[in-house]
Design a protein around this motif. Structure first.
Motif, PDB file in Angstrom:
ATOM      1  N   VAL A  26       8.786   4.983   3.045  1.00 45.84           N
ATOM      2  CA  VAL A  26       7.579   6.214   2.637  1.00 45.84           C
ATOM      3  C   VAL A  26       6.824   6.099   3.286  1.00 45.84           C
ATOM      4  O   VAL A  26       6.102   5.358   3.665  1.00 45.84           O
ATOM      5  CB  VAL A  26       7.936   6.037   1.255  1.00 45.84           C
ATOM      6  N   ILE A  27       6.062   7.072   3.471  1.00 46.92           N
ATOM      7  CA  ILE A  27       4.420   7.605   3.713  1.00 46.92           C
ATOM      8  C   ILE A  27       3.889   8.691   2.820  1.00 46.92           C
ATOM      9  O   ILE A  27       4.188   9.915   2.863  1.00 46.92           O
ATOM     10  CB  ILE A  27       4.675   8.119   5.237  1.00 46.92           C
ATOM     11  N   ILE A  28       3.040   8.396   2.291  1.00 45.74           N
ATOM     12  CA  ILE A  28       2.025   9.140   0.881  1.00 45.74           C
ATOM     13  C   ILE A  28       0.792   9.464   2.158  1.00 45.74           C
ATOM     14  O   ILE A  28       0.038   8.526   2.743  1.00 45.74           O
ATOM     15  CB  ILE A  28       1.789   8.193   0.327  1.00 45.74           C
ATOM     16  N   SER A  29       0.247  10.885   2.272  1.00 40.60           N
ATOM     17  CA  SER A  29      -1.120  11.235   2.966  1.00 40.60           C
ATOM     18  C   SER A  29      -1.354  12.116   1.894  1.00 40.60           C
ATOM     19  O   SER A  29      -1.703  12.362   1.309  1.00 40.60           O
ATOM     20  CB  SER A  29      -0.673  11.609   4.334  1.00 40.60           C
ATOM     21  N   TRP A  36      11.341   3.511  -5.916  1.00 49.50           N
ATOM     22  CA  TRP A  36      10.490   2.526  -6.423  1.00 49.50           C
ATOM     23  C   TRP A  36      11.873   1.106  -5.902  1.00 49.50           C
ATOM     24  O   TRP A  36      11.331   0.572  -5.190  1.00 49.50           O
ATOM     25  CB  TRP A  36       9.967   1.893  -7.061  1.00 49.50           C
ATOM     26  N   ASP A  37      13.077   1.166  -6.684  1.00 50.37           N
ATOM     27  CA  ASP A  37      13.764   0.240  -6.772  1.00 50.37           C
ATOM     28  C   ASP A  37      14.461   0.151  -4.883  1.00 50.37           C
ATOM     29  O   ASP A  37      15.422  -1.119  -4.693  1.00 50.37           O
ATOM     30  CB  ASP A  37      14.839   0.216  -7.612  1.00 50.37           C
ATOM     31  N   GLU A  38      14.463   1.381  -4.141  1.00 52.87           N
ATOM     32  CA  GLU A  38      15.746   1.272  -2.713  1.00 52.87           C
ATOM     33  C   GLU A  38      14.719   1.259  -1.847  1.00 52.87           C
ATOM     34  O   GLU A  38      14.734   0.531  -0.648  1.00 52.87           O
ATOM     35  CB  GLU A  38      16.021   2.301  -2.812  1.00 52.87           C
ATOM     36  N   ILE A  39      13.308   0.898  -1.740  1.00 54.71           N
ATOM     37  CA  ILE A  39      12.084   1.349  -1.113  1.00 54.71           C
ATOM     38  C   ILE A  39      12.017  -0.646  -0.372  1.00 54.71           C
ATOM     39  O   ILE A  39      11.366  -1.272  -1.320  1.00 54.71           O
ATOM     40  CB  ILE A  39      10.949   1.866  -0.307  1.00 54.71           C
ATOM     41  N   SER A  40      11.355  -0.359   1.366  1.00 56.77           N
ATOM     42  CA  SER A  40      11.273  -1.803   1.540  1.00 56.77           C
ATOM     43  C   SER A  40       9.479  -2.222   1.888  1.00 56.77           C
ATOM     44  O   SER A  40       8.341  -2.924   2.413  1.00 56.77           O
ATOM     45  CB  SER A  40      11.882  -2.667   2.618  1.00 56.77           C
ATOM     46  N   THR A  41       9.295  -0.942   2.470  1.00 57.71           N
ATOM     47  CA  THR A  41       7.740  -0.453   3.490  1.00 57.71           C
ATOM     48  C   THR A  41       7.141   1.066   2.787  1.00 57.71           C
ATOM     49  O   THR A  41       8.161   2.028   2.489  1.00 57.71           O
ATOM     50  CB  THR A  41       7.823  -0.483   4.652  1.00 57.71           C
ATOM     51  N   ILE A  42       5.828   1.033   2.945  1.00 62.19           N
ATOM     52  CA  ILE A  42       5.184   2.024   1.906  1.00 62.19           C
ATOM     53  C   ILE A  42       4.432   1.957   2.559  1.00 62.19           C
ATOM     54  O   ILE A  42       3.173   0.958   3.072  1.00 62.19           O
ATOM     55  CB  ILE A  42       5.155   2.369   0.556  1.00 62.19           C
ATOM     56  N   VAL A  43       3.718   3.826   3.469  1.00 59.08           N
ATOM     57  CA  VAL A  43       2.578   3.447   4.287  1.00 59.08           C
ATOM     58  C   VAL A  43       1.425   4.662   3.604  1.00 59.08           C
ATOM     59  O   VAL A  43       2.559   5.669   3.575  1.00 59.08           O
ATOM     60  CB  VAL A  43       3.049   4.080   5.596  1.00 59.08           C
ATOM     61  N   GLU A  44       0.241   4.535   3.013  1.00 63.59           N
ATOM     62  CA  GLU A  44      -0.682   4.942   2.450  1.00 63.59           C
ATOM     63  C   GLU A  44      -0.821   5.642   3.526  1.00 63.59           C
ATOM     64  O   GLU A  44      -2.065   5.073   4.547  1.00 63.59           O
ATOM     65  CB  GLU A  44      -1.389   5.042   1.150  1.00 63.59           C
ATOM     66  N   LEU A  45      -1.697   6.859   4.040  1.00 63.41           N
ATOM     67  CA  LEU A  45      -2.970   7.469   4.793  1.00 63.41           C
ATOM     68  C   LEU A  45      -4.024   8.252   3.743  1.00 63.41           C
ATOM     69  O   LEU A  45      -3.437   8.878   3.270  1.00 63.41           O
ATOM     70  CB  LEU A  45      -2.187   8.528   6.017  1.00 63.41           C
ATOM     71  N   GLY A  46      -5.387   7.665   4.630  1.00 64.10           N
ATOM     72  CA  GLY A  46      -6.417   8.746   3.425  1.00 64.10           C
ATOM     73  C   GLY A  46      -6.628   8.427   2.494  1.00 64.10           C
ATOM     74  O   GLY A  46      -6.205   8.838   1.438  1.00 64.10           O
ATOM     75  N   ALA A  47      -6.417   6.854   2.249  1.00 63.59           N
ATOM     76  CA  ALA A  47      -6.579   6.281   0.919  1.00 63.59           C
ATOM     77  C   ALA A  47      -8.289   6.603  -0.264  1.00 63.59           C
ATOM     78  O   ALA A  47      -7.701   7.004  -1.101  1.00 63.59           O
ATOM     79  CB  ALA A  47      -6.497   4.465   1.255  1.00 63.59           C
ATOM     80  N   GLY A  48      -8.733   6.861   0.724  1.00 60.73           N
ATOM     81  CA  GLY A  48     -10.367   7.337   0.205  1.00 60.73           C
ATOM     82  C   GLY A  48     -10.639   6.194  -0.723  1.00 60.73           C
ATOM     83  O   GLY A  48     -10.373   5.192  -1.008  1.00 60.73           O
ATOM     84  N   ASP A  85       8.239  -6.915  -3.657  1.00 64.63           N
ATOM     85  CA  ASP A  85       9.037  -7.906  -1.905  1.00 64.63           C
ATOM     86  C   ASP A  85       8.364  -5.854  -1.035  1.00 64.63           C
ATOM     87  O   ASP A  85       8.565  -6.191  -0.249  1.00 64.63           O
ATOM     88  CB  ASP A  85      10.150  -7.832  -1.801  1.00 64.63           C
ATOM     89  N   CYS A  86       8.319  -5.246  -1.953  1.00 63.98           N
ATOM     90  CA  CYS A  86       8.151  -3.890  -1.104  1.00 63.98           C
ATOM     91  C   CYS A  86       6.705  -4.808  -0.457  1.00 63.98           C
ATOM     92  O   CYS A  86       5.083  -4.616  -0.397  1.00 63.98           O
ATOM     93  CB  CYS A  86       8.087  -2.716  -1.602  1.00 63.98           C
ATOM     94  N   LYS A  87       6.756  -3.723   1.261  1.00 64.67           N
ATOM     95  CA  LYS A  87       5.529  -3.959   2.380  1.00 64.67           C
ATOM     96  C   LYS A  87       4.837  -2.863   1.604  1.00 64.67           C
ATOM     97  O   LYS A  87       5.291  -1.475   1.901  1.00 64.67           O
ATOM     98  CB  LYS A  87       6.079  -4.042   3.102  1.00 64.67           C
ATOM     99  N   VAL A  88       3.089  -2.604   1.695  1.00 63.15           N
ATOM    100  CA  VAL A  88       2.426  -1.696   1.624  1.00 63.15           C
ATOM    101  C   VAL A  88       1.643  -2.327   3.299  1.00 63.15           C
ATOM    102  O   VAL A  88       1.137  -2.716   2.991  1.00 63.15           O
ATOM    103  CB  VAL A  88       1.979  -1.807   0.883  1.00 63.15           C
ATOM    104  N   ALA A  89       1.054  -0.559   3.930  1.00 59.26           N
ATOM    105  CA  ALA A  89      -0.096  -0.531   4.460  1.00 59.26           C
ATOM    106  C   ALA A  89      -0.888   0.549   4.635  1.00 59.26           C
ATOM    107  O   ALA A  89      -0.325   1.623   4.056  1.00 59.26           O
ATOM    108  CB  ALA A  89       0.510  -0.756   6.196  1.00 59.26           C
ATOM    109  N   VAL A  90      -1.986  -0.051   3.901  1.00 56.34           N
ATOM    110  CA  VAL A  90      -2.719   1.414   3.736  1.00 56.34           C
ATOM    111  C   VAL A  90      -4.078   1.932   5.034  1.00 56.34           C
ATOM    112  O   VAL A  90      -4.237   1.024   5.270  1.00 56.34           O
ATOM    113  CB  VAL A  90      -4.160   0.954   3.065  1.00 56.34           C
ATOM    114  N   PHE A  91      -4.432   2.821   4.789  1.00 58.04           N
ATOM    115  CA  PHE A  91      -5.153   4.017   5.881  1.00 58.04           C
ATOM    116  C   PHE A  91      -6.049   4.371   5.335  1.00 58.04           C
ATOM    117  O   PHE A  91      -6.063   4.840   4.643  1.00 58.04           O
ATOM    118  CB  PHE A  91      -4.392   4.556   6.985  1.00 58.04           C
ATOM    119  N   GLU A  92      -7.365   3.835   5.936  1.00 52.09           N
ATOM    120  CA  GLU A  92      -8.847   4.578   5.709  1.00 52.09           C
ATOM    121  C   GLU A  92      -9.957   4.405   6.240  1.00 52.09           C
ATOM    122  O   GLU A  92      -9.970   3.190   6.681  1.00 52.09           O
ATOM    123  CB  GLU A  92      -8.811   3.765   4.227  1.00 52.09           C
TER     124      GLU A  92
END
Length: 200
Positions: A121-124, A48-60, A75-82
């Motif tokens: 990071v991409i979490i799906s 968590w301390d090292e990432i600047s962008t995380i994407v989540e796919l299929g958030a439900g 400062d971490c940018k988050v994009a969520v797909f649902e």
């Protein structure tokens, strides 16, 4: 009072998930939301301390989204797909600082429109087993393009159906069984490079 609201929220999430499952089981993939044990294992590889962008796919209903919100730095940018409009709109109301997109098949274009070229990071939570081979291939191909060379892609499935494909597509892939989930789940931790692999 806070605890009661939390319990009520969990109940609402379960009923919403159940309703969506019976309406469209192919897209939802499970009859209940992911457990806390699965959430913990899914987010375990994230630095968590090292990432600047995380994407989540299929958030439900947002089980992982809530954990991402609680863990990320400011400062971490988050994009969520649902894909489901009702669930996506609900999450957008809860996490207005996140960016929300609809279709993971349009992953690269959607992120580009947001000014995101690479993700750490991409979490799906996508039910890949229910997708056509074409859709699976399109999404995985775009994940590889979007993922930073030092990044990590984490997904879970209820079978080992994706094992061969992910082994072929990623330089390193490790599988963790999470038995305390309903049903039991397999967490796939995938990386484009092997040199960065430590414990996950």
């Amino acid at each position: 009072m806070l605890l009661n609201r939390k319990v009520k929220s969990i109940g609402v999430d379960k009923w919403l998930f159940l309703k969506k499952f019976f309406r469209n089981p192919r897209d939802i993939g499970s009859i209940v939301p992911s457990s806390s044990s699965l959430t913990q294992k899914m987010l375990e590889p994230v630095m968590w301390d090292e990432i600047s962008t995380i994407v989540e796919l299929g958030a439900g209903t947002g089980v992982f989204t809530e954990a991402i919100h609680a863990s990320k730095h400011s400062d971490c940018k988050v994009a969520v797909f649902e894909k489901d409009d009702e669930m996506r709109n609900r999450l957008q109301g809860l996490y207005s600082e996140f960016d929300f997109c609809k279709n993971a098949v349009e992953l690269k274009k959607s992120l580009s429109d947001l000014g995101i070229n690479k993700a750490d990071v991409i979490i799906s939570g996508l039910p890949f087993a229910n997708f056509s081979q074409s859709d699976r291939s399109q999404i995985i191909s775009q994940i590889k393009e979007i993922l930073h060379e030092d990044g990590v892609f984490v997904t879970f499935q209820y079978s080992l159906q994706m094992k061969k494909m992910l082994q072929e597509e990623f330089a390193h892939m490790r599988i963790h069984l999470v038995p305390w989930n309903m049903p039991s789940a397999f967490v796939y931790v995938c990386r484009l490079k092997t040199t960065l692999v430590k414990n996950n």
